[in-house]
Structure formats: structure tokens, C-alpha cells
Design a protein around this motif. Structure first.
Motif, short mmCIF file in Angstrom:
data_model
loop_
_atom_site.label_atom_id
_atom_site.label_comp_id
_atom_site.label_asym_id
_atom_site.label_seq_id
_atom_site.Cartn_x
_atom_site.Cartn_y
_atom_site.Cartn_z
N SER A 57 0.82 -1.22 0.00
CA SER A 57 0.00 0.00 0.00
C SER A 57 0.85 1.27 0.00
N ARG A 93 2.52 8.79 3.44
CA ARG A 93 1.80 8.43 4.66
C ARG A 93 2.15 7.02 5.12
N THR A 148 -5.24 13.51 5.73
CA THR A 148 -6.14 12.43 5.32
C THR A 148 -5.48 11.08 5.56
N PRO A 149 -6.05 10.24 6.42
CA PRO A 149 -5.45 8.92 6.68
C PRO A 149 -5.73 7.95 5.53
N LEU A 150 -4.91 6.90 5.47
CA LEU A 150 -5.08 5.83 4.49
C LEU A 150 -5.28 4.51 5.21
N THR A 151 -6.16 3.68 4.70
CA THR A 151 -6.30 2.32 5.21
C THR A 151 -5.51 1.39 4.31
N LEU A 152 -4.57 0.66 4.89
CA LEU A 152 -3.68 -0.20 4.12
C LEU A 152 -4.27 -1.59 3.96
N ARG A 153 -3.70 -2.36 3.05
CA ARG A 153 -4.15 -3.74 2.86
C ARG A 153 -4.09 -4.55 4.15
N SER A 154 -3.12 -4.22 4.98
CA SER A 154 -2.95 -4.95 6.24
C SER A 154 -4.03 -4.64 7.26
N GLY A 155 -4.83 -3.61 7.00
CA GLY A 155 -5.85 -3.19 7.94
C GLY A 155 -5.41 -2.04 8.82
N ARG A 156 -4.11 -1.77 8.86
CA ARG A 156 -3.62 -0.64 9.65
C ARG A 156 -3.99 0.67 8.96
N THR A 157 -4.09 1.70 9.77
CA THR A 157 -4.37 3.03 9.24
C THR A 157 -3.07 3.82 9.23
#
Length: 600
Positions: free
Chosen positions: A254, A426, A552-561
Motif C-alpha cells: 500500500s 503516509r 487524510t489517513p489511508l487504510t492499508l491492505r494490512s488493515g492498519r491506518t
């Protein structure tokens, strides 16, 4: 007498109307030893020859082609040169590196650098043959792609000349135009516009002398050893798939910027991946001059042509614009080559415009994410600076956002005016700092801190002191490699980089130099770049990232923000200033200015 590998002089070329004159200016050995050549020496030359506050496109603004002690030696990847100027895109220092036979012939004119000032009365070419310079009218080259201009110049003047040329975008002053040679490009920051503003379509150089090294036998032995190591595992990725191998890797974690940085993954990335294209489209592998790595991968275009593809041009003209059709991305990359456009800035500026269209801020309904034909149409408008959209986007995303207004600067993908490369800050906090503080702006080649982020030694989403140290370490290593000059793809073959680089430099020059002195040179070069930018009006407020990256936060494939945040970045910037010995406003302290030798 100059140290081995150097001539101890710069050729200052003044162009005035239909005439050009060349003056050899001595370079003190302590300046050469302190700045090494390449980007380092180019930075010192800008302090020396660029008037404070000069318009980058004014006749008096200098453009420098800079070589190094290693150019012309048998050391692998050493046939490189730097082009340095004040950027018309950022208003700050910019530099670009390129590999080709131009580097060898340019140095063997008998100079460590060629600095060009002035403006020709008409479209011309500048010829440098040893100390002799002349200006020749070349109206027949106007409007040609750089590659065609090179071929035409070679036919006119002879095959003994090596040529660096601008494309139509450079002639028309597009602020991110490139300088091209042998199918390669000095790309970032608008150096092509600087040369084009001088009405110089091409610079031709011819080798006229030789340069000695201090220890020929030692250099030859070192070259054999380095060549052997260059075939090892540290460079295997580049040989096998090239830089495009990064696409799927970054998508998986991500960090692949998509649709103007509104996402960090691209579902259709496999269509553009090296693994897929290698099986379906690969036709050849090539090397730069004097290089044993061979990272250049050539693919077949739909029209039957051949195209060199790298990660950055695929990212910028593909996922960043939401485009997944490889034929469209190949065609867009070829169009950038023909026009002479930096692919990263072109893609970033077009992606910003696409988002503006979505938001109703630009009335060009055809310019939509995912439409590869729209990217080509936009590139043509930029290259011709057509009224309206072409003229707007030729300015780059920062200037265009300032003209459009309505908060569009908040999502313009740039730092200091230079568009962001293909690394999502990010999700890579050491890299985020490196992008924010770099003198050139958003730049992956002068700060490779993403390697530390992805090494597993750091939590890449929790930036702190370790990330500051990593960003500084990669910036220091880049400063030396860009000044000596050696290709970054060799960086993994050196177990003790500064000590090993010092040994190579000592064999060439005869200097008794060690890793500590070379490390001090790196820090000096970084400070000198910052000092130039401060002179030109930069402030600590420029050491930041676009609001989108901070808010602006991002949600990664791992589920972490993934959240960077303004406070965290400010804290890391403050740590960077302290570790660099700068004051709280990021300024070089007065007691450190003498070390820069700006009055030498």
C-alpha cells in the motif's frame, strides 16, 4: 597542477546574440576536494555564477554541465554527468544526473564543468571543442524531438560530436522540460526550459584531450573488482526486471500512489507489472555507457516501436492517473520522450487536473481518471502550450493550483513545486521526511529513505528519531554518489560505502582521503544546497508536504491506518534541523558558512 581525474578549470561560455565566447576559470583544489564534482561542484558553481534572485529563464541565469574525477575511468557506471541550474519549476536549486557518452566527451573537452550564460538571437546549437566554442544557427532543428535533433546535428557536424538536446517542450518553456541525449534524460526541475530559454536547441561536445589518473594500475584493479561485484545479488533485480519490478511490491504494501494520491493501491497494477510485461512485451535489455549492470528494459509498443520503461514513468502515467492499459502508458511515455517532458511532473500535474475536473474546478470533461487517451491529449496540449489547459498545465501543479484556486493547492502533489515520485509518504515516514526537507523538492533520488522504511528495521508508520537518522543517512550517501558520480544501483555492493568510495577517489586523484572526510563532504554539499535555496527565498515553511498527506489517513491492505500528521512531520523536521546543525528555522548557522568555501 590539478589532482588526477580533474583539469582544475571550468569553461564559462557566454552567449550573446550570434556569438559565443569561452573563458577558462580556475577551480581551486580545495573546492574540488570539498565538493567532489557532479552535483556537489555544480552547487558551488551556482553560488558562484547565479546572481541572487535571478529568474531561471533569464539570459544571465547559468546552466552547468558538470563532470567528476571518475568520468572516463574504467569504473563501472562512471560515464555520468550532472546538469545544475536554478529551476523554473521550483525557483530553487535543481540538478539532474544522466548517463551517456556525452559525459566522457564533455569532460574531455578539458574542463570539469561547462557553464552556459546568455541567449542566442535565434534557434542555435552550441559547439564546444576543447577551449574553442562557437554558436551555429540551427533553425532547421526547431520543433524536432530531441532524438531527431541529435541525429540531424550528427549528420551536419559529424559523428565525432556528442549531443545533448531539448525537445519542443524545452523550446516552448514548459517548466518541467528535460535535456536528452542517447535516449536518456536529465529530467527533473525544468532544465530543458532553461536551455531552451537561451535559444540553444542542443549542446555538442567533442573530446580534445586526455586526463590522467594518479594510480592507473590501482584504478584498473578496482574497476575489475567493482565490475565483478556489480554482477552480484545486490543488482539482480535491476538486471532481471528493471526498476519496474517495484510496482507490484509497492502495491502489495500500500505505497503505490493512485488517482492523485487518493489511494495507495491499484487493483489493475498487475497489467502494468514488470513480471507481466516481461513475458508479453520484453524485446531487449540495454546498458548505459560504461555500465555493467544493464538495468534498462525495452518493451514492444502497440505501434511496433520500442520503449524503455521504468517504475517512475509507469507509476506517473499509469496508476497516478488511474490508467491501466499498458499500450496507453507506453504511448504516453513515448510522447513525453518526443516532447521532452519529465514524466513524473507531467503525470502528477495531469492527475491533479483530473481531480480538479472531478471537483468541477476545471471545465474539461474529457480529462478523466482512467482514460489513457485523455492523458495523451493532455500531454500534447502541454507540449504545445496550447491556450487554456495546455498553458495552465505547462506551469506544473503548484503554479496551476495557484491560478485555479478553490483550495486545489491542498491536493497538488508537490513539494516546493516539484511533483511527488511514486512513494506514498503516509505509509513511509522516513521517506516522508526525506521528501519534505530535500533541496530539490519531492525527490526519490536525493533521498532514498524508503529503503529504510521497507527494511523491516523501522516501523514505517511511526515516524520518529530513527526515521530522522535514516533520512539523513540516505541523503548523505546520495550526496556523495551524485558528486563522485556513481550510479545509485551500485549502492548495495558496498559494505562500507564511505570508506570504499574514498579509496576509489584516492586511486583516481592521488588524495589521501578517508571515509570521514568524504562524509564531511556529504554534509557540506547538503548544507550548500540549503544555503542556495535560503538565498533564493526558501524558508522552513517549505519543508513540508501537501495537506492531503498530513490530514487524510489511508487504510492499508494490512488493515492498519496510515496517518502522518502535521505535528509528527514537524517534529521530525525539527529533529532533522538539529542533527544537521541547522538553526530552528532550518538555516545554515553563520559559523558553518565558512566551511562552504563560497568565497574561494
Amino acid at each position: 597542477m590539478a589532482p588526477g581525474g580533474f583539469f582544475g578549470r571550468v569553461l564559462l561560455v557566454d552567449v550573446d546574440g550570434r556569438e559565443a565566447t569561452g573563458t577558462a576559470v580556475g577551480l581551486p583544489e580545495r573546492v574540488l576536494r570539498s565538493y567532489l564534482g557532479g552535483v556537489g561542484l555544480g552547487t558551488w558553481l551556482m553560488h558562484r555564477f547565479a546572481p541572487a534572485g535571478v529568474d531561471p529563464l533569464a539570459p544571465e541565469a547559468p546552466l552547468a554541465f558538470v563532470f567528476s574525477a571518475l568520468v572516463g575511468t574504467p569504473l563501472t557506471t562512471s560515464a555520468k554527468f550532472a546538469v545544475v541550474a536554478k529551476s523554473p519549476l521550483t525557483g530553487l536549486l535543481t540538478d539532474a544526473l544522466a548517463s551517456s557518452r556525452f559525459a566522457i566527451s564533455g569532460k574531455l573537452t578539458g574542463h570539469d564543468a561547462i557553464v552556459i550564460r546568455g541567449r542566442a538571437a535565434e534557434t542555435s546549437v552550441l559547439l564546444v571543442d576543447g577551449a574553442a566554442v562557437r554558436l551555429e544557427p540551427a533553425g532547421e532543428l526547431a520543433g524536432l524531438p530531441a532524438a531527431e535533433a541529435e541525429a540531424a546535428a550528427r549528420a551536419r557536424f559529424g559523428r565525432g560530436w556528442q549531443t545533448a538536446a531539448v525537445g519542443p517542450a524545452g523550446e516552448r518553456g514548459v517548466r518541467y522540460a528535460t535535456i536528452s541525449h542517447d535516449g536518456r534524460h536529465a529530467g527533473r526541475g525544468g532544465l530543458g526550459a532553461v536551455l531552451g530559454a537561451k535559444n540553444i536547441k542542443a549542446v555538442l561536445v567533442k573530446a580534445a584531450t586526455k586526463v590522467a589518473v594518479a594510480d592507473p594500475a590501482g584504478v584498473l584493479a578496482a574497476a575489475r573488482d567493482l565490475r565483478t561485484r556489480s554482477f552480484g545479488p545486490a543488482t539482480a533485480k535491476y538486471r532481471e526486471l528493471g526498476t519496474l519490478a517495484n510496482l507490484l511490491a509497492f502495491n502489495a504494501v500500500s505505497t503505490l500512489p493512485t488517482r492523485n494520491f487518493t489511494a495507495a493501491t491499484f487493483d489493475e497494477a498487475p497489467r502494468l507489472a514488470a513480471e507481466e510485461l516481461h513475458e508479453l512485451r520484453a524485446v531487449a535489455r540495454n546498458s548505459c555507457a560504461s555500465c555493467s549492470i544493464g538495468c534498462e528494459h525495452i518493451y514492444r509498443r502497440k505501434d511496433g516501436g520500442r520503449q524503455r520503461m521504468e517504475y517512475e514513468n509507469v507509476f506517473a502515467l499509469g496508476p497516478l492517473c488511474g490508467v491501466s492499459d499498458p499500450d496507453d502508458v507506453f504511448a504516453a511515455s513515448a510522447r513525453c520522450d518526443e516532447l521532452g517532458l519529465d514524466t513524473i511532473s507531467a503525470g502528477g500535474t495531469i492527475a491533479w487536473a483530473m481531480e480538479c475536473v472531478e471537483r468541477g474546478l476545471i471545465d474539461e470533461p474529457w480529462l478523466r481518471f482512467g482514460d489513457g487517451k485523455a492523458v495523451l491529449r493532455a500531454l500534447d496540449a502541454i507540449g504545445s502550450r496550447s491556450p487554456g489547459l495546455g498553458e495552465l498545465l505547462a506551469q506544473g501543479s503548484r503554479r496551476a493550483a495557484e491560478l485555479v484556486g478553490h483550495g486545489s493547492i491542498e491536493f497538488a502533489p508537490q513539494v516546493k513545486g516539484l511533483e511527488l515520485p511514486g512513494y506514498e509518504p503516509r505509509g513511509l515516514h522516513a521517506m516522508a521526511l526525506g521528501l519534505a526537507v530535500n533541496a530539490r523538492g519531492a525527490d526519490h533520488n536525493r533521498s532514498g529513505a524508503y529503503e529504510a522504511d521497507l527494511s523491516g528495521d523501522l516501523d514505517r508508520l511511526d515516524g520518529g528519531a530513527a526515521h530522522v537518522a535514516a533520512a539523513i543517512a540516505t541523503e548523505d550517501r546520495a550526496a556523495v554518489m551524485d558528486s563522485m558520480i556513481l550510479c545509485k544501483f551500485l549502492r548495495g555492493v558496498f559494505a562500507e560505502p564511505f570508506a570504499e568510495w574514498a579509496r576509489l577517489l584516492g586511486l583516481v586523484t592521488g588524495w589521501d582521503i578517508d571515509g570521514d572526510e568524504l562524509h564531511a563532504a556529504a554534509r557540506r554539499i547538503v548544507r550548500a544546497k540549503r544555503a542556495f535555496n535560503l538565498r533564493e527565498g526558501a524558508t522552513a515553511a517549505d519543508d513540508t508536504l501537501p495537506p492531503r498527506m498530513l490530514e487524510t489517513p489511508l487504510t492499508l491492505r494490512s488493515g492498519r491506518t496510515a496517518v502522518l500528521g502535521a505535528d509528527r512531520l514537524r517534529s521530525m523536521v525539527a529533529g532533522y534541523y538539529a542533527a544537521r546543525g541547522l538553526d530552528e528555522e532550518g538555516r545554515v548557522r553563520p559559523e558553518d558558512m565558512a566551511d562552504l568555501l563560497l568565497d574561494a
